[in-house]
Design a protein around this motif. Sequence first.
Motif, PDB file in Angstrom:
ATOM      1  N   CYS A   2     -31.878 -11.865  24.414  1.00  0.00           N
ATOM      2  CA  CYS A   2     -31.110 -13.100  24.532  1.00  0.00           C
ATOM      3  C   CYS A   2     -30.458 -13.512  23.222  1.00  0.00           C
ATOM      4  N   ARG A   4     -27.927 -12.567  21.724  1.00  0.00           N
ATOM      5  CA  ARG A   4     -26.468 -12.646  21.726  1.00  0.00           C
ATOM      6  C   ARG A   4     -25.955 -14.020  22.152  1.00  0.00           C
ATOM      7  N   PHE A   5     -26.816 -14.838  22.722  1.00  0.00           N
ATOM      8  CA  PHE A   5     -26.437 -16.178  23.145  1.00  0.00           C
ATOM      9  C   PHE A   5     -26.679 -17.230  22.057  1.00  0.00           C
ATOM     10  N   LEU A  11     -27.793 -22.419  20.338  1.00  0.00           N
ATOM     11  CA  LEU A  11     -27.356 -21.794  21.576  1.00  0.00           C
ATOM     12  C   LEU A  11     -25.844 -21.943  21.690  1.00  0.00           C
ATOM     13  N   THR A  13     -23.850 -20.476  24.235  1.00  0.00           N
ATOM     14  CA  THR A  13     -23.478 -20.637  25.640  1.00  0.00           C
ATOM     15  C   THR A  13     -24.682 -20.394  26.527  1.00  0.00           C
ATOM     16  N   ILE A  14     -24.680 -21.033  27.672  1.00  0.00           N
ATOM     17  CA  ILE A  14     -25.736 -20.799  28.647  1.00  0.00           C
ATOM     18  C   ILE A  14     -25.291 -19.634  29.514  1.00  0.00           C
ATOM     19  N   PRO A  15     -26.088 -18.588  29.572  1.00  0.00           N
ATOM     20  CA  PRO A  15     -25.690 -17.406  30.341  1.00  0.00           C
ATOM     21  C   PRO A  15     -25.560 -17.697  31.832  1.00  0.00           C
ATOM     22  N   ASP A  20     -30.822 -13.588  32.244  1.00  0.00           N
ATOM     23  CA  ASP A  20     -30.473 -13.992  30.882  1.00  0.00           C
ATOM     24  C   ASP A  20     -30.854 -15.446  30.618  1.00  0.00           C
ATOM     25  N   LYS A  21     -30.631 -16.306  31.609  1.00  0.00           N
ATOM     26  CA  LYS A  21     -31.028 -17.715  31.470  1.00  0.00           C
ATOM     27  C   LYS A  21     -32.523 -17.818  31.205  1.00  0.00           C
ATOM     28  N   VAL A  24     -33.343 -16.914  27.683  1.00  0.00           N
ATOM     29  CA  VAL A  24     -32.924 -17.969  26.757  1.00  0.00           C
ATOM     30  C   VAL A  24     -33.922 -19.129  26.792  1.00  0.00           C
ATOM     31  N   TYR A  51     -28.387 -27.265  20.977  1.00  0.00           N
ATOM     32  CA  TYR A  51     -27.302 -27.286  21.969  1.00  0.00           C
ATOM     33  C   TYR A  51     -26.855 -28.730  22.182  1.00  0.00           C
TER      34      TYR A  51
END
Length: 80
Positions: A2, A4-5, A11, A13-15, A20-21, A24, A51
């Motif tokens: 995760c 890359r997020f 954070l 972006t929210i995948p 992926d979420k 995260v 965030y």
Amino acid sequence: MCERFFKENALITIPKKQKDKEAVFERIITLFEFNRIYNEKEINEMLGEIYPDYALIRRYLVDSNLLQRDNYGEKYQRIK
């Protein structure tokens, strides 16, 4: 997975993908201690550092059963 997020522990972006979420949110929940009660202000401040829409992240953590909220939405506790 995760990473890359995130950029500099924030954070980006929210995948979109559920897997992926989950990754995260599993990372974010590590900010909180077990056996400690947090008030809503503390939660908002901590999540706001990673965030801008901290309420959305807080909701995701509760909905994902990582964070437990009392019936009044005033106290929170890490449960996983």
